[in-house]
Design a protein around this motif. Structure first.
Motif, mmCIF file in Angstrom:
data_model
loop_
_atom_site.group_PDB
_atom_site.id
_atom_site.type_symbol
_atom_site.label_atom_id
_atom_site.label_comp_id
_atom_site.label_asym_id
_atom_site.label_seq_id
_atom_site.Cartn_x
_atom_site.Cartn_y
_atom_site.Cartn_z
ATOM 1 N N TYR A 1 0.857 -1.293 -0.024
ATOM 2 C CA TYR A 1 -0.009 0.264 -0.133
ATOM 3 C C TYR A 1 0.934 1.344 0.006
ATOM 4 C CZ TYR A 1 -3.432 -3.413 1.000
ATOM 5 O OH TYR A 1 -4.372 -4.665 1.045
ATOM 6 N N ARG A 2 2.120 1.179 0.504
ATOM 7 C CA ARG A 2 2.811 2.481 0.488
ATOM 8 C C ARG A 2 3.074 3.041 -0.961
ATOM 9 N NH1 ARG A 2 7.311 0.083 1.796
ATOM 10 N NH2 ARG A 2 6.893 0.336 4.121
ATOM 11 N N ARG A 3 3.478 2.366 -2.062
ATOM 12 C CA ARG A 3 3.587 2.813 -3.323
ATOM 13 C C ARG A 3 2.288 3.482 -3.902
ATOM 14 N NH1 ARG A 3 6.399 -0.082 -8.629
ATOM 15 N NH2 ARG A 3 5.044 0.806 -9.964
ATOM 16 N N ARG A 4 1.272 2.523 -3.714
ATOM 17 C CA ARG A 4 -0.076 2.833 -3.968
ATOM 18 C C ARG A 4 -0.386 4.181 -3.452
ATOM 19 N NH1 ARG A 4 -3.591 -2.542 -3.767
ATOM 20 N NH2 ARG A 4 -2.546 -3.912 -5.016
ATOM 21 N N THR A 5 -0.455 4.528 -2.097
ATOM 22 C CA THR A 5 -0.666 5.692 -1.452
ATOM 23 C C THR A 5 0.039 6.912 -1.999
ATOM 24 O OG1 THR A 5 -1.199 4.463 0.457
ATOM 25 C CG2 THR A 5 -0.680 6.718 0.734
ATOM 26 N N LEU A 6 1.252 6.718 -2.117
ATOM 27 C CA LEU A 6 1.981 8.021 -2.595
ATOM 28 C C LEU A 6 1.790 8.378 -3.943
ATOM 29 C CD1 LEU A 6 5.553 6.830 -1.078
ATOM 30 C CD2 LEU A 6 3.912 8.496 -0.164
ATOM 31 N N VAL A 7 1.526 7.338 -5.071
ATOM 32 C CA VAL A 7 1.307 7.707 -6.291
ATOM 33 C C VAL A 7 -0.244 8.407 -6.341
ATOM 34 C CG1 VAL A 7 0.770 6.478 -8.538
ATOM 35 C CG2 VAL A 7 2.550 6.115 -7.197
ATOM 36 N N VAL A 8 -1.214 7.741 -5.501
ATOM 37 C CA VAL A 8 -2.437 8.260 -6.025
ATOM 38 C C VAL A 8 -2.738 9.669 -5.239
ATOM 39 C CG1 VAL A 8 -3.720 7.205 -3.861
ATOM 40 C CG2 VAL A 8 -4.999 7.428 -6.092
ATOM 41 N N TRP A 9 -2.105 9.805 -4.083
ATOM 42 C CA TRP A 9 -1.800 11.249 -3.365
ATOM 43 C C TRP A 9 -1.338 12.034 -4.371
ATOM 44 C CZ3 TRP A 9 -0.437 10.803 2.430
ATOM 45 C CH2 TRP A 9 -1.575 10.123 3.097
ATOM 46 N N THR A 10 -0.483 11.765 -5.017
ATOM 47 C CA THR A 10 0.173 12.762 -6.089
ATOM 48 C C THR A 10 -0.835 13.234 -7.065
ATOM 49 O OG1 THR A 10 2.376 11.868 -5.623
ATOM 50 C CG2 THR A 10 1.949 13.109 -7.752
ATOM 51 N N ILE A 11 -1.609 12.264 -7.641
ATOM 52 C CA ILE A 11 -2.638 12.609 -8.677
ATOM 53 C C ILE A 11 -3.733 13.108 -8.295
ATOM 54 C CG2 ILE A 11 -3.832 11.241 -10.462
ATOM 55 C CD1 ILE A 11 -2.253 8.946 -10.256
ATOM 56 N N TRP A 12 -4.276 12.851 -6.813
ATOM 57 C CA TRP A 12 -5.227 13.558 -6.336
ATOM 58 C C TRP A 12 -4.880 15.133 -6.264
ATOM 59 C CZ3 TRP A 12 -10.189 12.675 -5.805
ATOM 60 C CH2 TRP A 12 -10.598 11.200 -5.491
ATOM 61 N N PHE A 13 -3.756 15.346 -5.777
ATOM 62 C CA PHE A 13 -3.206 16.572 -5.506
ATOM 63 C C PHE A 13 -3.061 17.549 -6.804
ATOM 64 C CE2 PHE A 13 0.092 19.968 -4.679
ATOM 65 C CZ PHE A 13 -0.440 20.583 -3.607
ATOM 66 N N VAL A 14 -2.260 16.938 -7.612
ATOM 67 C CA VAL A 14 -1.953 17.539 -9.046
ATOM 68 C C VAL A 14 -3.337 17.776 -9.690
ATOM 69 C CG1 VAL A 14 -1.128 17.351 -10.984
ATOM 70 C CG2 VAL A 14 0.244 16.845 -9.170
#
Length: 460
Positions: A266-279
């Motif tokens: 879940y670590r990589r999933r979280t960091l990637v999806v958080w980036t997309i949400w923010f951007v």
């Protein structure tokens, strides 16, 4: 594994197997419509502040700082609401949280329409933000848990389409109502659907996946039977046999929710999806929230014309969302998200190079931005629930919502700081385009593909 844990796991497997074999039916469409009406008006409420802003600013004599505060206070509430509602939804249920959020949103709309000063208006907008921020990710979790793996992308995104439609209708309604009836009429209209809270609570069954995962096995099985009977009546046919329950991967693991988001897979999933949400939401709301003000102050358009020009982005955004819904099961999540962000970047950099010299130029290119930006953002409501297990799915979605709201807050502030009352908009679009370019690279390199797999396969 203890006997109780083993029994819970067996029930989870049975519930999932029975839900996965259900064909799409009128019952599914009805539930999507009920929850969709709720989400439609949450979107309607979210956009009203941007289109009302020129008139509110004039009525109460707001400075640039006052405008920025009014635009962002609701987003701060949405951030906190997303965080709290996800935690609640994983503990007391998806349906209860959705109904509560709808009721609060409606009451705050009524209070804002009756406000005679800025301070009570801002307080109500903040509280309304709490409710809007809580409802949207919770509803996304709920709809995902009702769907089966095959065609889940289209099923979920055709529901999520009501959100950009709500934005578009809000924009079109604002463009006519504000010049004729004033901004308060919009907020009165937005208060009407509070009755939807009653319908949600009484007509929509709680998620069987969530009930089974919480150990409420009898109610989970009753709800599955209820859903099966409604689907059987809708289709007029007997249901296909479920797959062997023993083949369904489940887990009885209980982990602290925030810690789990950064553990193992879940670590990589979280960091990637958080980036997309923010951007995605920084670029979206940073531009759309300022469009009416830019058209009025930079290009000196009458308020009615400024509002009509602003609607082009919302309307083309709906088209982009529909394209995403119809293609995401074939192209996959990573391609739709990554290419969508890339194609958002191109018109932003073109606007930067041209300097947004005329109002029509801004209208056309911002509409193209919205076409792809909206497609990315709606896809996140499908993609995020797929990345997390049922025990923390609503919380995972709500944390995505937190990054969403951080983007919503940062975007208008960033645009306001770059614009600073001037007329050269190149710096605005160059900065936003650079941010979406970073999001594009992160998505294409690191996002995990999820299409065609059950929620339990993705996150046992």
């Amino acid at each position: 594994m203890t006997t109780a844990a083993s029994s819970d796991a067996t029930t989870q497997q049975e519930v999932v197997a029975r839900l996965e074999r259900l064909p799409l039916s009128r019952w599914h469409v009805t539930v999507r419509l009920v929850i969709g009406v709720v989400t439609f008006f949450e979107a309607f409420d979210q956009l009203l502040i941007a289109f009302s802003m020129p008139e509110i600013s004039r009525e109460w004599g707001l400075s640039a700082a006052g405008v920025t505060t009014t635009l962002t206070v609701g987003s701060i509430g949405m951030l906190l609401g997303a965080l709290g509602a996800g935690w609640m939804a994983d503990r007391i249920g998806r349906v209860r949280v959705i109904a509560l959020c709808v009721a609060v949103t409606a009451l705050c709309s009524l209070g804002m329409a009756l406000s005679t000063a800025l301070v009570p208006f801002l307080i109500l907008r903040f509280v309304q933000g709490l409710a809007i921020g809580g409802e949207v990710p919770t509803a996304a979790s709920y709809i995902s848990e009702l769907s089966r793996a095959k065609g889940r992308g289209r099923f979920v995104l055709l529901y999520e389409l009501v959100f950009p439609i709500g934005l578009a209708v809000g924009a079109l309604a604002s463009a006519w109502i504000i010049p004729h009836l004033g901004w308060r009429a919009l907020f009165l209209i937005a208060a009407v659907p509070g009755v939807a809270a009653i319908v949600v609570q009484s007509k929509v069954p709680e998620s069987p996946r969530w009930l089974a995962e919480r150990g409420r096995t009898e109610q989970a099985l009753r709800n599955v039977e209820h859903i099966e009977e409604r689907v059987r009546r809708s289709t007029g046919q007997e249901l296909p046999a479920p797959a062997p329950a023993s083949s369904i991967p489940v887990s009885t693991q209980r982990t602290g929710m925030l810690r789990e988001l950064f553990t193992g897979r879940y670590r990589r999933r979280t960091l990637v999806v958080w980036t997309i949400w923010f951007v995605g939401y920084l670029s979206n709301y940073g531009i759309t929230s300022w469009l009416p003000t830019l058209y009025k102050n930079v290009y000196h358009l009458p308020i009615g014309t400024a509002l009509w020009f602003s609607t082009s982005a919302s309307v083309t955004g709906v088209v982009g969302c529909l394209i995403a819904a119809l293609t995401i099961d074939k192209l996959g999540r990573r391609i739709v998200l990554g290419v969508g962000l890339g194609l958002t970047t191109v018109p932003l950099l073109v606007l930067a190079a041209l300097g947004a010299a005329t109002a029509p130029q801004l209208a056309v290119l911002s509409a193209i931005v919205a076409l792809f930006n909206f497609a990315v953002n709606i896809s996140l409501y499908l993609y995020t629930p797929e990345l997390y297990p049922t025990r923390s799915r609503a919380f995972g979605c709500s944390m995505g919502g937190v990054l969403n709201r951080l983007g919503l807050i940062t975007g208008p502030i960033l645009v306001g700081a770059l614009y600073a009352g001037g007329t050269d908009l190149s710096a605005v679009f160059f900065t936003i385009g650079g941010i979406t370019l970073i999001g594009t690279v992160v998505t294409l390199l690191f996002a995990e593909e999820t299409k065609g797999r059950t929620l339990e396969e993705l996150s046992p």
